[in-house]
Design a protein around this motif. Structure first.
Motif, PDB file in Angstrom:
ATOM      1  N   ASN A  95      54.054  36.951  39.747  1.00 27.10           N
ATOM      2  CA  ASN A  95      54.876  37.520  38.681  1.00 27.10           C
ATOM      3  C   ASN A  95      56.338  37.144  38.924  1.00 27.10           C
ATOM      4  OD1 ASN A  95      56.112  39.015  36.697  1.00 27.10           O
ATOM      5  ND2 ASN A  95      55.242  40.979  37.304  1.00 27.10           N
ATOM      6  N   PHE A  96      56.867  36.269  38.080  1.00 29.38           N
ATOM      7  CA  PHE A  96      58.244  35.811  38.205  1.00 29.38           C
ATOM      8  C   PHE A  96      59.215  36.636  37.359  1.00 29.38           C
ATOM      9  CE2 PHE A  96      55.618  32.056  39.086  1.00 29.38           C
ATOM     10  CZ  PHE A  96      56.179  31.595  40.269  1.00 29.38           C
ATOM     11  N   THR A  97      58.716  37.629  36.641  1.00 29.64           N
ATOM     12  CA  THR A  97      59.548  38.380  35.709  1.00 29.64           C
ATOM     13  C   THR A  97      60.039  39.679  36.334  1.00 29.64           C
ATOM     14  OG1 THR A  97      57.819  39.752  34.678  1.00 29.64           O
ATOM     15  CG2 THR A  97      58.051  37.472  33.881  1.00 29.64           C
ATOM     16  N   ASP A  98      60.897  40.381  35.583  1.00 31.37           N
ATOM     17  CA  ASP A  98      61.419  41.661  36.073  1.00 31.37           C
ATOM     18  C   ASP A  98      60.650  42.849  35.519  1.00 31.37           C
ATOM     19  OD1 ASP A  98      62.238  41.570  33.455  1.00 31.37           O
ATOM     20  OD2 ASP A  98      64.394  41.752  33.875  1.00 31.37           O
ATOM     21  N   ARG A  99      59.423  42.594  35.033  1.00 31.19           N
ATOM     22  CA  ARG A  99      58.588  43.673  34.508  1.00 31.19           C
ATOM     23  C   ARG A  99      57.211  43.617  35.159  1.00 31.19           C
ATOM     24  NH1 ARG A  99      58.966  44.301  28.086  1.00 31.19           N
ATOM     25  NH2 ARG A  99      58.110  46.324  28.747  1.00 31.19           N
ATOM     26  N   GLN A 100      56.583  44.760  35.274  1.00 28.54           N
ATOM     27  CA  GLN A 100      55.239  44.824  35.829  1.00 28.54           C
ATOM     28  C   GLN A 100      54.226  44.224  34.850  1.00 28.54           C
ATOM     29  OE1 GLN A 100      54.204  48.996  36.272  1.00 28.54           O
ATOM     30  NE2 GLN A 100      55.407  49.473  34.482  1.00 28.54           N
ATOM     31  N   ARG A 101      53.103  43.836  35.402  1.00 28.28           N
ATOM     32  CA  ARG A 101      51.999  43.308  34.569  1.00 28.28           C
ATOM     33  C   ARG A 101      50.746  44.093  34.926  1.00 28.28           C
ATOM     34  NH1 ARG A 101      47.416  42.298  35.710  1.00 28.28           N
ATOM     35  NH2 ARG A 101      47.705  40.579  37.164  1.00 28.28           N
ATOM     36  N   ARG A 102      50.308  44.975  34.000  1.00 26.27           N
ATOM     37  CA  ARG A 102      49.221  45.917  34.268  1.00 26.27           C
ATOM     38  C   ARG A 102      47.915  45.476  33.623  1.00 26.27           C
ATOM     39  NH1 ARG A 102      53.154  50.577  32.049  1.00 26.27           N
ATOM     40  NH2 ARG A 102      53.382  48.829  30.604  1.00 26.27           N
ATOM     41  N   ALA A 103      46.825  45.755  34.319  1.00 27.60           N
ATOM     42  CA  ALA A 103      45.487  45.486  33.784  1.00 27.60           C
ATOM     43  C   ALA A 103      44.504  46.477  34.385  1.00 27.60           C
ATOM     44  CB  ALA A 103      45.041  44.061  34.084  1.00 27.60           C
ATOM     45  N   MET A 104      43.446  46.716  33.641  1.00 29.96           N
ATOM     46  CA  MET A 104      42.362  47.589  34.079  1.00 29.96           C
ATOM     47  C   MET A 104      41.152  46.703  34.372  1.00 29.96           C
ATOM     48  SD  MET A 104      41.043  50.955  32.034  1.00 29.96           S
ATOM     49  CE  MET A 104      41.038  50.092  30.448  1.00 29.96           C
ATOM     50  N   HIS A 105      40.540  46.925  35.527  1.00 28.23           N
ATOM     51  CA  HIS A 105      39.394  46.129  35.949  1.00 28.23           C
ATOM     52  C   HIS A 105      38.146  47.019  35.914  1.00 28.23           C
ATOM     53  CE1 HIS A 105      41.783  42.703  37.793  1.00 28.23           C
ATOM     54  NE2 HIS A 105      42.705  43.590  37.431  1.00 28.23           N
ATOM     55  N   VAL A 106      37.290  46.787  34.940  1.00 27.41           N
ATOM     56  CA  VAL A 106      36.048  47.553  34.788  1.00 27.41           C
ATOM     57  C   VAL A 106      34.924  46.628  35.260  1.00 27.41           C
ATOM     58  CG1 VAL A 106      34.671  48.989  33.252  1.00 27.41           C
ATOM     59  CG2 VAL A 106      37.118  48.704  32.823  1.00 27.41           C
ATOM     60  N   TYR A 107      34.467  46.880  36.455  1.00 22.49           N
ATOM     61  CA  TYR A 107      33.677  45.939  37.247  1.00 22.49           C
ATOM     62  C   TYR A 107      32.248  46.464  37.414  1.00 22.49           C
ATOM     63  CZ  TYR A 107      32.541  43.411  41.667  1.00 22.49           C
ATOM     64  OH  TYR A 107      31.965  42.658  42.662  1.00 22.49           O
ATOM     65  N   TYR A 108      31.267  45.614  37.102  1.00 19.33           N
ATOM     66  CA  TYR A 108      29.860  45.994  37.145  1.00 19.33           C
ATOM     67  C   TYR A 108      29.101  45.123  38.153  1.00 19.33           C
ATOM     68  CZ  TYR A 108      30.938  48.351  32.725  1.00 19.33           C
ATOM     69  OH  TYR A 108      31.487  49.161  31.765  1.00 19.33           O
ATOM     70  N   THR A 109      27.988  45.664  38.624  1.00 20.38           N
ATOM     71  CA  THR A 109      27.151  44.919  39.554  1.00 20.38           C
ATOM     72  C   THR A 109      25.675  45.160  39.235  1.00 20.38           C
ATOM     73  OG1 THR A 109      26.847  44.389  41.900  1.00 20.38           O
ATOM     74  CG2 THR A 109      26.956  46.719  41.341  1.00 20.38           C
ATOM     75  N   ARG A 110      24.849  44.268  39.691  1.00 17.63           N
ATOM     76  CA  ARG A 110      23.411  44.408  39.489  1.00 17.63           C
ATOM     77  C   ARG A 110      22.892  45.636  40.228  1.00 17.63           C
ATOM     78  NH1 ARG A 110      21.059  39.075  41.306  1.00 17.63           N
ATOM     79  NH2 ARG A 110      20.445  40.288  43.133  1.00 17.63           N
ATOM     80  N   SER A 111      21.853  46.234  39.715  1.00 19.25           N
ATOM     81  CA  SER A 111      21.407  47.539  40.219  1.00 19.25           C
ATOM     82  C   SER A 111      20.895  47.521  41.654  1.00 19.25           C
ATOM     83  CB  SER A 111      20.315  48.106  39.302  1.00 19.25           C
ATOM     84  OG  SER A 111      20.850  48.416  38.037  1.00 19.25           O
ATOM     85  N   ASP A 112      20.544  46.342  42.168  1.00 15.75           N
ATOM     86  CA  ASP A 112      20.036  46.286  43.539  1.00 15.75           C
ATOM     87  C   ASP A 112      21.127  46.007  44.559  1.00 15.75           C
ATOM     88  OD1 ASP A 112      20.242  43.656  42.406  1.00 15.75           O
ATOM     89  OD2 ASP A 112      19.053  42.884  44.069  1.00 15.75           O
ATOM     90  N   LYS A 113      22.396  46.084  44.137  1.00 15.84           N
ATOM     91  CA  LYS A 113      23.524  45.862  45.032  1.00 15.84           C
ATOM     92  C   LYS A 113      24.330  47.159  45.174  1.00 15.84           C
ATOM     93  CE  LYS A 113      22.720  41.439  45.534  1.00 15.84           C
ATOM     94  NZ  LYS A 113      22.319  40.858  46.838  1.00 15.84           N
ATOM     95  N   PRO A 114      25.067  47.331  46.269  1.00 15.77           N
ATOM     96  CA  PRO A 114      25.895  48.532  46.408  1.00 15.77           C
ATOM     97  C   PRO A 114      27.080  48.495  45.460  1.00 15.77           C
ATOM     98  CG  PRO A 114      26.261  47.049  48.252  1.00 15.77           C
ATOM     99  CD  PRO A 114      25.111  46.483  47.487  1.00 15.77           C
ATOM    100  N   GLN A 115      27.548  49.678  45.067  1.00 11.78           N
ATOM    101  CA  GLN A 115      28.771  49.772  44.292  1.00 11.78           C
ATOM    102  C   GLN A 115      29.980  49.477  45.183  1.00 11.78           C
ATOM    103  OE1 GLN A 115      27.962  53.841  43.050  1.00 11.78           O
ATOM    104  NE2 GLN A 115      27.976  53.202  40.907  1.00 11.78           N
ATOM    105  N   GLN A 116      31.017  48.897  44.592  1.00 10.82           N
ATOM    106  CA  GLN A 116      32.263  48.705  45.337  1.00 10.82           C
ATOM    107  C   GLN A 116      32.880  50.055  45.690  1.00 10.82           C
ATOM    108  OE1 GLN A 116      35.745  46.819  43.380  1.00 10.82           O
ATOM    109  NE2 GLN A 116      35.525  45.244  44.965  1.00 10.82           N
ATOM    110  N   GLN A 117      32.795  50.994  44.753  1.00 13.76           N
ATOM    111  CA  GLN A 117      33.196  52.376  45.022  1.00 13.76           C
ATOM    112  C   GLN A 117      32.026  53.282  44.657  1.00 13.76           C
ATOM    113  OE1 GLN A 117      37.333  51.413  43.054  1.00 13.76           O
ATOM    114  NE2 GLN A 117      37.403  53.452  43.918  1.00 13.76           N
TER     115      GLN A 117
END
Length: 253
Positions: free
Chosen positions: A187-209
């Motif tokens: 980020n080269f600017t003087d403002r923040q850059r916000r995003a929401m990460h809605v992350y999914y995984t296959r049912s046979d894997k552990p959740q990240q959280q």
């Protein structure tokens, strides 16, 4: 419904954009809550997961407002998730990432959770919800189209040919096969850059959280049946997998 062309792009290139999936009013509502959370959590913000140089984070967002409970059920995004992951998947985590102004660093290229496709195919897929415009100078997402098919993670400092900067407007959503090499830019600017990460995984894997452990009982009690399924609250296999195996990141140690 996704078109055949959209499905093909997601399968072949590894990403798909949904323009203006959030209205300007929705964007303002999310940003107001995000800034409230940063103020409330202070130096501990994002502590349920892992902090990152050059960026602020909010973790465990499903537990932090009804708007987040709703967003995990977005039909267009869930349809795209099924294209990548198949019918059996769950939420892995819901985090906010804000690239700091003049942060002096780019997020390294990585694959989410350090995961590679296995014998069953893809196991991770992310959606990036733009809460600010993504520009060429403010820390936009960069991706390497097609790299989800390479079967390997990027080496530290990798600079592959074909990298694309994903610019866009606040309210856009980018769904990406999370085996695809990707990372935030500087980020080269003087403002923040916000995003929401809605992350999914296959049912046979552990959740990240591990949602069942992190989300308060009163929030769990009011979730819809779809919300409970996506959080895997009634899934003994997820309890077994995530109790010991959650917390994996593709680049944060």
């Amino acid at each position: 419904m996704l078109t055949d062309a959209q499905k093909q792009q997601l399968q072949e290139q590894g990403f798909l954009r949904f323009p203006a999936l959030l209205s300007p009013g929705d964007v303002a509502m999310f940003n107001a809550r995000v800034e409230e959370l940063f103020a409330l959590e202070g130096d501990g913000a994002g502590g349920e997961f892992k902090t990152e140089p050059g960026a602020r984070r909010i973790a465990n967002a499903v537990d932090k407002g009804r708007m987040f409970e709703t967003v995990i059920e977005t039909p267009e995004v869930l349809e795209a998730m099924e294209v990548v992951l198949g019918p059996d998947f769950k939420l892995s985590s819901l985090n906010i990432r804000s690239a700091n102004p003049h942060n002096g660093c780019a997020q390294p290229l990585h694959v989410d959770s350090g995961a590679l496709p296995d014998a069953r195919g893809n196991s991770v897929c992310n959606s990036v919800w733009l809460l600010d415009d993504f520009t060429e100078r403010n820390g936009a997402l960069r991706v390497v189209p097609g790299s989800h098919k390479w079967g390997r993670a990027p080496e530290p400092g990798a600079k592959p040919e074909g990298e694309v900067l994903m610019t866009g407007k606040a309210g856009d959503v980018i769904v990406m096969n999370a085996h695809m090499w990707h990372g935030g830019s500087e980020n080269f600017t003087d403002r923040q850059r916000r995003a929401m990460h809605v992350y999914y995984t296959r049912s046979d894997k552990p959740q990240q959280q591990y949602q069942k452990r992190l989300v308060r009982a009163e929030v769990q009690a009011r979730l819809s049946p779809l919300g409970r399924r996506l959080l895997a609250l009634d899934d003994p296999l997820n309890d077994e997998l995530s109790a010991a195996g959650s917390g994996m990141s593709g680049f944060m140690k």
